[in-house]
Write a protein that holds these residues in place. Structure first.
Motif, PDB file in Angstrom:
ATOM      1  N   VAL A   1     100.213  40.427  36.780  1.00 27.19           N
ATOM      2  CA  VAL A   1     101.440  39.770  37.198  1.00 27.19           C
ATOM      3  C   VAL A   1     102.424  39.852  36.047  1.00 27.19           C
ATOM      4  CG1 VAL A   1     102.462  37.588  37.957  1.00 27.19           C
ATOM      5  CG2 VAL A   1     100.132  38.158  38.624  1.00 27.19           C
ATOM      6  N   GLY A   2     103.677  40.070  36.361  1.00 23.30           N
ATOM      7  CA  GLY A   2     104.691  40.089  35.326  1.00 23.30           C
ATOM      8  C   GLY A   2     106.029  39.631  35.848  1.00 23.30           C
ATOM      9  N   CYS A   3     106.731  38.854  35.031  1.00 27.53           N
ATOM     10  CA  CYS A   3     108.083  38.440  35.383  1.00 27.53           C
ATOM     11  C   CYS A   3     108.759  37.881  34.141  1.00 27.53           C
ATOM     12  CB  CYS A   3     108.100  37.430  36.524  1.00 27.53           C
ATOM     13  SG  CYS A   3     107.490  35.810  36.133  1.00 27.53           S
ATOM     14  N   SER A   4     110.016  37.592  34.287  1.00 29.46           N
ATOM     15  CA  SER A   4     110.785  36.992  33.205  1.00 29.46           C
ATOM     16  C   SER A   4     110.967  35.512  33.506  1.00 29.46           C
ATOM     17  CB  SER A   4     112.153  37.680  33.132  1.00 29.46           C
ATOM     18  OG  SER A   4     112.880  37.440  34.324  1.00 29.46           O
ATOM     19  N   THR A   5     111.659  34.821  32.620  1.00 32.04           N
ATOM     20  CA  THR A   5     112.071  33.452  32.928  1.00 32.04           C
ATOM     21  C   THR A   5     112.908  33.539  34.204  1.00 32.04           C
ATOM     22  OG1 THR A   5     112.091  32.852  30.597  1.00 32.04           O
ATOM     23  CG2 THR A   5     113.378  31.458  32.094  1.00 32.04           C
ATOM     24  N   THR A   6     112.552  32.720  35.183  1.00 35.25           N
ATOM     25  CA  THR A   6     113.163  32.801  36.512  1.00 35.25           C
ATOM     26  C   THR A   6     113.635  31.420  36.940  1.00 35.25           C
ATOM     27  OG1 THR A   6     111.651  34.592  37.094  1.00 35.25           O
ATOM     28  CG2 THR A   6     112.732  33.449  38.917  1.00 35.25           C
ATOM     29  N   ARG A   7     114.883  31.304  37.372  1.00 35.90           N
ATOM     30  CA  ARG A   7     115.354  30.032  37.911  1.00 35.90           C
ATOM     31  C   ARG A   7     115.359  30.133  39.426  1.00 35.90           C
ATOM     32  NH1 ARG A   7     121.181  27.176  37.101  1.00 35.90           N
ATOM     33  NH2 ARG A   7     121.688  28.511  38.862  1.00 35.90           N
ATOM     34  N   ILE A   8     114.729  29.133  40.050  1.00 30.45           N
ATOM     35  CA  ILE A   8     114.686  28.999  41.504  1.00 30.45           C
ATOM     36  C   ILE A   8     115.508  27.761  41.835  1.00 30.45           C
ATOM     37  CG2 ILE A   8     113.181  28.610  43.494  1.00 30.45           C
ATOM     38  CD1 ILE A   8     110.936  29.971  41.768  1.00 30.45           C
ATOM     39  N   SER A   9     116.498  27.894  42.698  1.00 27.86           N
ATOM     40  CA  SER A   9     117.422  26.783  42.958  1.00 27.86           C
ATOM     41  C   SER A   9     116.757  25.573  43.589  1.00 27.86           C
ATOM     42  CB  SER A   9     118.593  27.262  43.817  1.00 27.86           C
ATOM     43  OG  SER A   9     118.132  27.693  45.086  1.00 27.86           O
ATOM     44  N   ALA A  10     115.672  25.774  44.350  1.00 23.35           N
ATOM     45  CA  ALA A  10     114.964  24.645  44.967  1.00 23.35           C
ATOM     46  C   ALA A  10     113.562  25.085  45.348  1.00 23.35           C
ATOM     47  CB  ALA A  10     115.704  24.160  46.215  1.00 23.35           C
ATOM     48  N   ILE A  11     112.590  24.206  45.093  1.00 26.51           N
ATOM     49  CA  ILE A  11     111.195  24.443  45.471  1.00 26.51           C
ATOM     50  C   ILE A  11     110.520  23.082  45.571  1.00 26.51           C
ATOM     51  CG2 ILE A  11     110.348  24.691  43.103  1.00 26.51           C
ATOM     52  CD1 ILE A  11     108.469  26.931  44.173  1.00 26.51           C
ATOM     53  N   THR A  12     109.509  22.981  46.411  1.00 25.40           N
ATOM     54  CA  THR A  12     108.769  21.726  46.519  1.00 25.40           C
ATOM     55  C   THR A  12     107.787  21.608  45.364  1.00 25.40           C
ATOM     56  OG1 THR A  12     108.964  21.774  48.925  1.00 25.40           O
ATOM     57  CG2 THR A  12     107.242  20.358  48.004  1.00 25.40           C
ATOM     58  N   VAL A  13     107.856  20.476  44.675  1.00 33.40           N
ATOM     59  CA  VAL A  13     106.965  20.181  43.557  1.00 33.40           C
ATOM     60  C   VAL A  13     106.098  19.008  43.969  1.00 33.40           C
ATOM     61  CG1 VAL A  13     106.828  19.483  41.132  1.00 33.40           C
ATOM     62  CG2 VAL A  13     108.678  20.993  41.905  1.00 33.40           C
ATOM     63  N   GLY A  14     104.764  19.196  43.868  1.00 31.41           N
ATOM     64  CA  GLY A  14     103.849  18.120  44.232  1.00 31.41           C
ATOM     65  C   GLY A  14     102.977  17.745  43.045  1.00 31.41           C
ATOM     66  N   GLY A  15     102.434  16.556  43.108  1.00 34.28           N
ATOM     67  CA  GLY A  15     101.560  16.084  42.041  1.00 34.28           C
ATOM     68  C   GLY A  15     101.331  14.604  42.179  1.00 34.28           C
ATOM     69  N   THR A  16     100.839  14.010  41.111  1.00 33.27           N
ATOM     70  CA  THR A  16     100.563  12.588  41.089  1.00 33.27           C
ATOM     71  C   THR A  16     101.396  11.928  40.019  1.00 33.27           C
ATOM     72  OG1 THR A  16      98.298  13.034  41.752  1.00 33.27           O
ATOM     73  CG2 THR A  16      98.744  10.867  40.823  1.00 33.27           C
TER      74      THR A  16
END
Length: 121
Positions: free
Chosen positions: A103-118
């Motif tokens: 897998v390879g990529c650069s620093t990437t900004r995503i305008s919106a994504i669901t973040v889950g956790g506790t």
């Protein structure tokens, strides 16, 4: 599919981080799963940090990124100049079978994504 590489873009990583008012800096992933029939995914983060007003602040624990691949790709709005390819220790598998993946990529900004956790505390 054994290798996925996303080409870099014109932005310095620091510029991308400074552009985020509130978000998550996902530094290391530990695994996840993808429903190949519709693109839905969940990925776990082993190292992540809160971004507040353009600065990386507190470390986060137990964070998952949840979404749909084609939808999230449409929300990529900044790509960094720092393309990096993984060290090749990843695997992808199904029903007891696995294959090494890169897998390879650069620093990437995503305008919106669901973040889950506790939430702790």
């Amino acid at each position: 599919m054994t290798n996925t590489i996303m080409l870099g873009g014109p932005h310095e990583p620091e510029e991308i981080i400074k552009s985020v008012k509130k978000g998550v800096f996902a530094k290391r992933f530990s695994g996840g799963q993808v429903n190949i029939s519709n693109g839905d995914f969940v990925f776990s983060l082993t190292e992540s940090y809160l971004i507040e007003d353009g600065k990386i602040t507190a470390p986060l624990k137990g964070v998952n990124l949840i979404g749909n691949g084609p939808d999230v790709l449409r929300k990529v709005d900044m790509l960094g100049t720092d393309v990096e390819v993984s060290d090749g220790i990843w695997t992808c598998g199904k029903e007891g079978q696995s294959v090494p993946v890169g897998v390879g990529c650069s620093t990437t900004r995503i305008s919106a994504i669901t973040v889950g956790g506790t939430k702790v505390g």
